[in-house]
Write a protein that holds these residues in place. Structure first.
Motif, short mmCIF file in Angstrom:
data_model
loop_
_atom_site.label_atom_id
_atom_site.label_comp_id
_atom_site.label_asym_id
_atom_site.label_seq_id
_atom_site.Cartn_x
_atom_site.Cartn_y
_atom_site.Cartn_z
N VAL A 188 0.81 -1.20 -0.12
CA VAL A 188 0.07 -0.02 0.04
C VAL A 188 1.01 1.17 -0.01
CG1 VAL A 188 -1.75 1.27 1.35
CG2 VAL A 188 -1.66 -1.11 1.27
N GLU A 189 0.72 1.98 -0.94
CA GLU A 189 1.47 3.28 -1.27
C GLU A 189 3.18 2.71 -1.15
OE1 GLU A 189 0.52 6.15 1.76
OE2 GLU A 189 -1.42 6.52 0.67
N GLY A 190 3.48 1.73 -1.88
CA GLY A 190 4.94 1.08 -1.73
C GLY A 190 5.48 0.53 -0.65
N ARG A 191 4.65 0.45 0.23
CA ARG A 191 4.94 -0.11 1.71
C ARG A 191 4.28 -1.57 1.83
NH1 ARG A 191 6.90 4.91 5.63
NH2 ARG A 191 8.27 5.72 4.47
N VAL A 192 4.80 -2.63 2.58
CA VAL A 192 3.96 -3.61 3.13
C VAL A 192 3.17 -3.21 4.28
CG1 VAL A 192 3.96 -5.63 4.16
CG2 VAL A 192 5.67 -5.41 2.51
N ALA A 193 1.70 -3.34 3.94
CA ALA A 193 0.82 -3.04 5.04
C ALA A 193 1.04 -3.90 6.33
CB ALA A 193 -0.51 -2.94 4.47
N PRO A 194 1.20 -3.57 7.39
CA PRO A 194 1.30 -4.21 8.28
C PRO A 194 0.05 -5.36 8.88
CG PRO A 194 1.71 -2.24 9.45
CD PRO A 194 1.45 -2.01 7.92
N THR A 195 -1.04 -4.58 8.76
CA THR A 195 -2.29 -5.14 9.29
C THR A 195 -3.35 -4.63 8.33
OG1 THR A 195 -1.53 -5.12 11.56
CG2 THR A 195 -3.77 -5.62 11.33
N LEU A 196 -4.32 -5.56 7.86
CA LEU A 196 -5.67 -4.93 7.33
C LEU A 196 -6.76 -6.00 7.82
CD1 LEU A 196 -4.29 -5.30 3.60
CD2 LEU A 196 -5.02 -3.23 4.99
N THR A 197 -7.79 -5.16 7.91
CA THR A 197 -9.21 -5.73 8.48
C THR A 197 -9.86 -5.99 6.80
OG1 THR A 197 -10.07 -3.59 8.44
CG2 THR A 197 -9.16 -4.51 10.30
N PRO A 198 -10.90 -6.76 7.05
CA PRO A 198 -11.83 -6.98 5.98
C PRO A 198 -12.22 -5.67 5.17
CG PRO A 198 -12.37 -8.68 7.61
CD PRO A 198 -11.47 -7.72 8.21
N SER A 199 -12.83 -4.92 6.06
CA SER A 199 -13.18 -3.57 5.23
C SER A 199 -12.29 -3.00 4.60
CB SER A 199 -13.98 -2.75 6.39
OG SER A 199 -13.14 -2.45 7.49
N ALA A 200 -11.05 -2.76 5.33
CA ALA A 200 -10.01 -1.87 4.83
C ALA A 200 -9.53 -2.59 3.44
CB ALA A 200 -8.67 -1.71 5.74
N THR A 201 -9.35 -4.11 3.56
CA THR A 201 -9.02 -4.77 2.15
C THR A 201 -9.97 -4.51 1.08
OG1 THR A 201 -8.25 -6.55 3.55
CG2 THR A 201 -8.56 -7.15 1.52
N GLU A 202 -11.22 -4.47 1.65
CA GLU A 202 -12.27 -4.64 0.24
C GLU A 202 -12.24 -3.07 -0.22
OE1 GLU A 202 -13.93 -6.78 -1.35
OE2 GLU A 202 -13.68 -8.22 0.23
N ALA A 203 -11.84 -2.06 0.55
CA ALA A 203 -11.83 -0.68 0.15
C ALA A 203 -10.61 -0.29 -0.68
CB ALA A 203 -11.61 0.29 1.26
N VAL A 232 -4.58 -14.10 9.74
CA VAL A 232 -4.04 -14.62 8.69
C VAL A 232 -2.83 -13.82 7.79
CG1 VAL A 232 -4.38 -15.54 6.27
CG2 VAL A 232 -6.19 -15.45 7.92
N ARG A 233 -1.68 -14.09 7.44
CA ARG A 233 -0.57 -13.49 6.95
C ARG A 233 -0.16 -13.84 5.50
NH1 ARG A 233 4.42 -13.91 9.15
NH2 ARG A 233 3.77 -15.74 10.37
N ILE A 234 -0.16 -12.87 4.74
CA ILE A 234 0.52 -13.02 3.40
C ILE A 234 1.95 -12.56 3.60
CG2 ILE A 234 0.59 -12.37 1.08
CD1 ILE A 234 -2.46 -12.11 1.01
N THR A 235 2.98 -13.29 3.27
CA THR A 235 4.34 -13.06 3.23
C THR A 235 5.18 -13.79 2.50
OG1 THR A 235 6.16 -12.79 4.83
CG2 THR A 235 4.93 -14.51 5.06
N ASN A 236 6.49 -13.70 2.35
CA ASN A 236 7.31 -14.54 1.60
C ASN A 236 8.21 -15.32 2.56
OD1 ASN A 236 9.26 -12.49 2.68
ND2 ASN A 236 9.62 -11.58 0.69
N LEU A 237 9.29 -16.16 2.20
CA LEU A 237 9.78 -17.10 3.16
C LEU A 237 10.78 -16.19 4.13
CD1 LEU A 237 10.82 -19.87 3.68
CD2 LEU A 237 12.63 -19.62 1.99
N ALA A 238 11.26 -15.05 3.74
CA ALA A 238 12.00 -14.28 4.60
C ALA A 238 11.14 -13.58 5.90
CB ALA A 238 12.68 -13.28 3.93
#
Length: 254
Positions: A188-203, A232-238
């Protein structure tokens, strides 16, 4: 028992030996109980083509005839699952290879999106969470291939690995589900968003901030929350241990 981590990795990542080595090393150093769910990817398609059968996908789901199912099951429950288990055991983990057929761990019904018949493609209806908890209590690390047992016909079914991971995490109350992908998280704006809620995600989806291939990833994360995963998290191996973007319910969100 410490909070459980359900880790989902795709077959595409597992095609890379360096990724598998990094995955096993990271899991070895984790302190919480782990359930690993994996996919199949290119290795299944290659075996299907070698058998002279057609490789066909509809909306990301493999069309699975009985003949393709036999190959898929052989590859994902055999070669791929045992390769992961061997790497984990060699790294010191007490890994055990399973599919949803073992103990009737995953039961399913045919999955017919928009009425389309995809053959032996299923959607998980029940998970034997008690059996998984017993394995974890023994210090075992279940490694689950995405094949489930048909509740009505007793046949084996191909199930999307994301859907398996969602169902497993939902059956293990308080579990965190981690989707390990090739991206560090949701940008989000070039940075990894640390936390998202369902409503923020849909927005963010509506605004085009989340787009393209990230949309199905975040949809899977939201589906896992709705099925009962604590986060739930989305991330890479690192970022496997504690990085990436964490999805939480509205009540616990930022």
């Amino acid at each position: 028992m410490d909070p459980i981590s359900v880790i989902k990795v795709s077959g595409h990542e597992l095609d890379d030996p360096a990724f598998l080595g990094g995955l096993t090393e990271t899991i070895r150093t984790m302190h919480q109980p782990v359930v690993l769910v994996h996919g199949g990817g290119k290795e299944i398609s290659a075996a299907v083509e070698q058998a002279g059968l057609q490789v066909e996908f509809v909306d990301g789901l493999r069309v699975t005839s009985p003949e393709v199912m036999a190959i898929m099951q052989m590859v994902v429950c055999g070669a791929i699952n045992k390769r992961i288990v061997t790497a984990l055991v060699n790294a010191g983990a007490r890994a055990i290879g399973l599919s949803g057929l073992d103990l009737g761990l995953l039961r399913c019904e045919p999955y017919r999106p928009n009425g389309r018949d995809l053959g032996r493609v299923g959607v998980v209806t029940t998970v034997d969470g008690a059996a998984l908890r017993q394995m974890l209590a023994l210090g075992w690390l279940p490694v689950i291939a995405p094949v489930a047992l048909g509740s009505a016909d007793g046949l084996s079914y191909n199930v999307n690995a994301d859907m398996v991971a969602e169902a497993v995490a939902g059956a293990l109350s308080g579990a965190e589900l981690v989707f390990v992908s090739n991206v560090p998280g949701v940008l989000v704006e070039g940075r990894v968003a640390p936390t998202l809620t369902p409503s923020a995600t849909e927005a963010y989806i509506a605004a085009g901030v989340i787009s393209g291939g990230m949309i199905p990833k975040v949809r899977a994360a939201l589906a896992a929350l709705s099925r009962g995963a604590a986060s739930v998290r989305i991330t890479n191996l690192a970022g496997l241990s504690d990085g990436g973007t964490r999805f939480v319910s509205e009540e616990t969100g930022p």
